[in-house]
Design an enzyme around this catalytic site. Sequence first.
Site, mmCIF file in Angstrom:
data_model
loop_
_atom_site.group_PDB
_atom_site.id
_atom_site.type_symbol
_atom_site.label_atom_id
_atom_site.label_comp_id
_atom_site.label_asym_id
_atom_site.label_seq_id
_atom_site.Cartn_x
_atom_site.Cartn_y
_atom_site.Cartn_z
ATOM 1 N N ILE A 1 0.812 -1.275 -0.013
ATOM 2 C CA ILE A 1 -0.016 -0.099 0.247
ATOM 3 C C ILE A 1 0.905 1.247 -0.037
ATOM 4 C CG2 ILE A 1 -0.119 0.020 2.526
ATOM 5 C CD1 ILE A 1 -2.862 1.402 0.250
ATOM 6 N N SER A 2 0.313 2.002 -0.817
ATOM 7 C CA SER A 2 1.250 3.551 -0.720
ATOM 8 C C SER A 2 0.577 4.375 0.450
ATOM 9 C CB SER A 2 1.015 4.156 -1.961
ATOM 10 O OG SER A 2 1.437 3.423 -3.184
ATOM 11 N N ALA A 3 1.304 5.360 0.664
ATOM 12 C CA ALA A 3 0.883 6.224 1.913
ATOM 13 C C ALA A 3 -0.413 7.138 1.160
ATOM 14 C CB ALA A 3 1.813 7.160 2.033
#
Length: 195
Positions: free
Chosen positions: A33-35
């Site tokens: 997951i990306s920020a």
Amino acid sequence: MFKSEADLITSSLLNVNKDYYTCYKNGLPVRQISAPEIIEQMLRMLHPYSGNFILEIGTGSGYSTAILADIVGERGAIVSVDIDGIMVERANLLLQQDGYTNVRVVVGDGRDGQLDKAPYDRIIAWASAENEVPFPLVEQLANNGILVCPLRKEDSSWVASFRKNEKGDLEEIEKISGGFIPMTDAPWYPWLDDE
């Protein structure tokens, strides 16, 4: 009532339950997951609209896929490609359970895109390409379409957005700093290298 592009993104970020996608049932976080801040920033660079047909490279947890599906609505569609079959299976299940019928998640090398459903109004990648956008993605983007892709060269990395002109060439619109794992032909778990 018609919503502006900015309102669509904002409301979709509120509509989608982040924890549902980014946490396993035991409460541990999904690593793919990306920020949230970079997700929102890149979505704003993409300029998605209701009814768009969007190719996503790097399904990961499925969180960004759900946001995109919420933005494009029933008139639009999302095709999402990830190299990790386990994550694809998980994302497909969660998206179906969450009621999204306008999404197709497939296993594949993101650098190849998904030719059978091209052309796309928008393309977004959550993994980086080396030096330049992979040519299949450029080919699969519709003229006047927008593509957002992380890029890396030697020791530098950034995220750029491009518009495809009538000649079929990409013209850069915007660039921000940011680093992502590379697009690969096999699942890669960099956090295991640190353990």
